[in-house]
Design a protein around this motif. Structure first.
Motif, PDB file in Angstrom:
ATOM      1  N   ILE A 192      46.490  37.868  33.448  1.00 43.27           N
ATOM      2  CA  ILE A 192      47.329  38.690  34.324  1.00 43.27           C
ATOM      3  C   ILE A 192      47.698  37.869  35.551  1.00 43.27           C
ATOM      4  O   ILE A 192      46.817  37.374  36.258  1.00 43.27           O
ATOM      5  CB  ILE A 192      46.603  39.981  34.754  1.00 43.27           C
ATOM      6  N   GLU A 193      48.961  37.725  35.806  1.00 46.37           N
ATOM      7  CA  GLU A 193      49.409  37.051  37.022  1.00 46.37           C
ATOM      8  C   GLU A 193      49.225  37.991  38.216  1.00 46.37           C
ATOM      9  O   GLU A 193      49.440  39.196  38.106  1.00 46.37           O
ATOM     10  CB  GLU A 193      50.878  36.653  36.896  1.00 46.37           C
ATOM     11  N   LYS A 194      48.844  37.420  39.338  1.00 41.71           N
ATOM     12  CA  LYS A 194      48.589  38.230  40.534  1.00 41.71           C
ATOM     13  C   LYS A 194      49.783  39.105  40.879  1.00 41.71           C
ATOM     14  O   LYS A 194      49.625  40.296  41.199  1.00 41.71           O
ATOM     15  CB  LYS A 194      48.231  37.327  41.713  1.00 41.71           C
ATOM     16  N   GLU A 195      50.990  38.532  40.808  1.00 44.13           N
ATOM     17  CA  GLU A 195      52.176  39.292  41.221  1.00 44.13           C
ATOM     18  C   GLU A 195      52.490  40.452  40.280  1.00 44.13           C
ATOM     19  O   GLU A 195      53.286  41.332  40.614  1.00 44.13           O
ATOM     20  CB  GLU A 195      53.395  38.374  41.323  1.00 44.13           C
ATOM     21  N   SER A 196      51.846  40.478  39.105  1.00 48.92           N
ATOM     22  CA  SER A 196      52.071  41.587  38.163  1.00 48.92           C
ATOM     23  C   SER A 196      51.302  42.847  38.539  1.00 48.92           C
ATOM     24  O   SER A 196      51.582  43.920  38.008  1.00 48.92           O
ATOM     25  CB  SER A 196      51.667  41.166  36.743  1.00 48.92           C
ATOM     26  N   LEU A 197      50.300  42.713  39.427  1.00 49.09           N
ATOM     27  CA  LEU A 197      49.417  43.834  39.770  1.00 49.09           C
ATOM     28  C   LEU A 197      49.864  44.534  41.042  1.00 49.09           C
ATOM     29  O   LEU A 197      50.175  43.900  42.047  1.00 49.09           O
ATOM     30  CB  LEU A 197      47.986  43.330  39.968  1.00 49.09           C
ATOM     31  N   ILE A 198      49.859  45.863  40.987  1.00 51.00           N
ATOM     32  CA  ILE A 198      50.156  46.678  42.156  1.00 51.00           C
ATOM     33  C   ILE A 198      49.073  47.735  42.286  1.00 51.00           C
ATOM     34  O   ILE A 198      48.751  48.444  41.316  1.00 51.00           O
ATOM     35  CB  ILE A 198      51.514  47.385  42.046  1.00 51.00           C
ATOM     36  N   ALA A 258      43.349  52.577  41.311  1.00 52.55           N
ATOM     37  CA  ALA A 258      43.817  52.111  40.011  1.00 52.55           C
ATOM     38  C   ALA A 258      44.802  50.976  40.246  1.00 52.55           C
ATOM     39  O   ALA A 258      45.033  50.548  41.383  1.00 52.55           O
ATOM     40  CB  ALA A 258      44.468  53.253  39.235  1.00 52.55           C
ATOM     41  N   ALA A 259      45.393  50.496  39.160  1.00 55.48           N
ATOM     42  CA  ALA A 259      46.404  49.445  39.263  1.00 55.48           C
ATOM     43  C   ALA A 259      47.446  49.659  38.187  1.00 55.48           C
ATOM     44  O   ALA A 259      47.155  50.186  37.110  1.00 55.48           O
ATOM     45  CB  ALA A 259      45.770  48.063  39.104  1.00 55.48           C
ATOM     46  N   VAL A 260      48.668  49.246  38.490  1.00 57.92           N
ATOM     47  CA  VAL A 260      49.686  49.127  37.446  1.00 57.92           C
ATOM     48  C   VAL A 260      49.939  47.642  37.252  1.00 57.92           C
ATOM     49  O   VAL A 260      49.968  46.873  38.223  1.00 57.92           O
ATOM     50  CB  VAL A 260      50.990  49.881  37.778  1.00 57.92           C
ATOM     51  N   ILE A 304      45.839  50.732  34.554  1.00 57.09           N
ATOM     52  CA  ILE A 304      44.454  50.327  34.324  1.00 57.09           C
ATOM     53  C   ILE A 304      43.607  50.673  35.535  1.00 57.09           C
ATOM     54  O   ILE A 304      44.119  50.824  36.641  1.00 57.09           O
ATOM     55  CB  ILE A 304      44.362  48.817  34.005  1.00 57.09           C
ATOM     56  N   ALA A 305      42.287  50.795  35.322  1.00 56.30           N
ATOM     57  CA  ALA A 305      41.407  51.196  36.428  1.00 56.30           C
ATOM     58  C   ALA A 305      39.952  51.040  36.018  1.00 56.30           C
ATOM     59  O   ALA A 305      39.627  50.973  34.834  1.00 56.30           O
ATOM     60  CB  ALA A 305      41.673  52.652  36.823  1.00 56.30           C
TER      61      ALA A 305
END
Length: 388
Positions: A79-85, A240-242, A226-227
């Motif tokens: 997972i690239e960092k910029e993909s996570l919110i 959580a995260a998207v 995801i969470a």
């Protein structure tokens, strides 16, 4: 370290949604565990609380690394960092995606029976639920791909909400199934929103496959939710995260999350998640083994003492899908009767649509002594129901 999952935790009169019930009732309905979380997580939270300061919280580097390392190590996904919110929960993220990525009047495909909040997220925002009913063969469920493509091909269908692993039927979708879903959705210009909140609650020896890990087609046409909340019993931390690899989709979704004010962490939400993913793996391994033993206990009990109730084959979640079709075609009435007569509070299957009217959902994430008590009540309730 060995963790004690047999410990009975008193949750009455603690503000618990699950335990806000009458004194004689035993709740095995909502997906909320009756186990204390990993002590390593409690220690991290206690350390933060001891500071006595609860100001605004940033999303630190440690949060991103915790998600990245966990998914790389356990689920073989980079997972690239910029993909996570960051977001405050999977359900808020789903509702946001429905509002921001589709239009009023659009169709959204779901595979029923499925988590009932999906319907609320869709219908409360003026969209239409399009059911791709899963096919039940008497022991497990399969996807009707011909029907799925028909629903996806509708010009007004713009999103599919995938439950991976599936709640309530406990299915871990295979690479072939996920790949086919991805190809069909791409073909018909349908965005996939994959709810993967149950992903770490798998049977020992079984692994779930992230939808985004299947192929570039799947990764670049999806939003994954995801969470740590379900696996580590941290739902109350609102964290959580998207995960969105495609930049264009990500920018639209990020704007939506910020506009809806669900993209800022609380003081404890970051610390709990980081501790879970960096220090909680051994606890989780023992938890999954314990839940599997509870499942075996239920299976043996049903076979020996309540053969008219069948346990649907499952390899994920701590939720059992009980086939009561030999007893009734209206488990609303059965569920209500069992609760009234025995105090056992289960979830009625009809709320999940599809063929749910034949099923009850039972939460196994509790000490074995509680499971045994619940089974005794279930047997008593069904025997009384059958006599009446």
């Amino acid at each position: 370290m060995n963790y004690n999952f047999d410990q009975i935790c008193q949750r009455r009169n603690t503000g618990s949604l699950k335990w806000d019930i009458a004194e004689n009732e035993l709740p095995l309905w909502v997906a909320d565990m009756d186990f204390q979380t990993a002590p390593e997580i409690t220690e991290a939270l206690a350390k933060r609380v001891s500071s006595g300061i609860f100001g605004y919280q940033i999303v630190p580097e440690e949060w991103y690394l915790a998600y990245q390392d966990w998914w790389k190590r356990r689920h073989h996904l980079t997972i690239e960092k910029e993909s996570l919110i960051f977001c405050t929960g999977v359900v808020p993220a789903i509702s946001c995606a429905v509002k921001r990525m589709t239009n009023t009047g659009d169709n959204i495909v779901v595979q029923t029976p499925v988590y009932d909040i999906f319907f609320h997220s869709i219908e409360n925002h003026g969209r239409h639920v399009l059911e791709n009913e899963l096919v039940y063969n008497g022991t497990s469920y399969e996807i009707d791909f011909a029907d799925l493509e028909k629903k996806l091909a509708d010009p007004l269908t713009t999103m599919m909400i995938l439950c991976n692993p599936h709640n309530p039927v406990g299915k871990i979708w295979s690479r072939e199934e996920l790949e086919k879903i991805g190809e069909l959705c791409k073909k018909h210009h349908v965005l996939v929103l994959s709810d993967e909140i149950h992903c770490d609650l798998t049977e020992p020896g079984m692994e779930y496959l992230p939808f985004a890990a299947v192929s570039e087609v799947c990764a670049n046409n999806s939003i994954s939710c995801i969470a740590a909340s379900k696996a580590f019993n941290l739902a109350g931390l609102q964290s959580a995260a998207v995960m969105i690899p495609d930049e264009a989709i990500r920018q639209k979704m990020e704007r939506g999350l910020n506009s809806d004010e669900i993209a800022e962490p609380g003081t404890l939400s970051v610390d709990g998640t980081v501790a879970a993913f960096t220090k909680g793996e051994d606890w989780l391994k023992q938890l999954c083994a314990y839940i599997e033993e509870n499942k075996k206990c239920v299976k043996a009990f049903l076979q020996e003492q309540l053969p008219e109730v069948k346990l649907t084959e499952s390899h994920a979640t701590y939720l059992l899908w009980l086939d009561c079709s030999h007893i009734t075609d209206d488990t609303d009435k059965l569920c209500s009767f069992i609760r009234k007569e025995t105090g056992l509070y289960l979830s009625t299957g009809s709320q999940y649509r599809g063929n749910g009217r034949y099923f009850l959902r039972m939460n196994l994430a509790c000490p074995k002594a509680v499971v045994l008590e619940a089974l005794d009540r279930l047997k008593r309730g069904i025997n009384l129901y059958s006599k009446n």
